[in-house]
Write an enzyme that holds these catalytic residues in place. Structure first.
Site, PDB file in Angstrom:
ATOM      1  NE  ARG A  37      -1.989  -1.359   3.553  1.00  0.00           N
ATOM      2  CZ  ARG A  37      -2.228  -0.925   4.785  1.00  0.00           C
ATOM      3  NH1 ARG A  37      -3.302  -0.212   5.044  1.00  0.00           N
ATOM      4  NH2 ARG A  37      -1.416  -1.214   5.775  1.00  0.00           N
ATOM      5  CG  ASN A  56      -3.821  -4.519   3.616  1.00  0.00           C
ATOM      6  OD1 ASN A  56      -3.347  -4.420   2.498  1.00  0.00           O
ATOM      7  ND2 ASN A  56      -3.065  -4.477   4.695  1.00  0.00           N
TER       8      ASN A  56
END
Length: 109
Positions: A37, A56
């Site tokens: 990320r 996520n």
């Protein structure tokens, strides 16, 4: 396999001739717990003109939402598929749409 062309969006994005788009991509593979990320955010900021987030999911995927000029969203998608990403990307599924707005920056969620 030929990738579908993103749909046109109404209104200017980052300048004349720049169609705005919304890309939602679900990235599968070993993409959690490896900084995926954070690298995605850094890539979105490096491309410039993108707003959205990466987060996520419980099933192990990472969801990436990016809004901005269509060509820049496409560059992020290409990076997700073929770039030097952390972990191991096994596949990416994408949906193109019109922007919804509401993002101040590109965030990690």
């Amino acid at each position: 396999m030929q990738r579908p062309t993103p749909p046109a969006a109404d209104g200017p994005a980052d300048g004349p001739g720049q169609d705005a788009a919304r890309l939602t991509a679900w990235v599968r593979g070993q993409v959690q717990g490896v900084g995926f990320r954070w690298y995605t955010r850094a890539q979105a900021l490096a491309i410039g003109g993108l707003r959205g987030f990466a987060r996520n999911h419980r099933d192990g995927r990472v969801e990436v939402v990016a809004e901005g000029p269509r060509d820049r969203c496409a560059r992020l998608l290409d990076w997700l598929r073929t770039g030097d990403t952390p972990g191991r990307v096994e596949g990416v599924t994408e949906i193109w749409d019109t922007p919804r707005g509401g993002y101040a920056d590109f965030d990690i969620r």
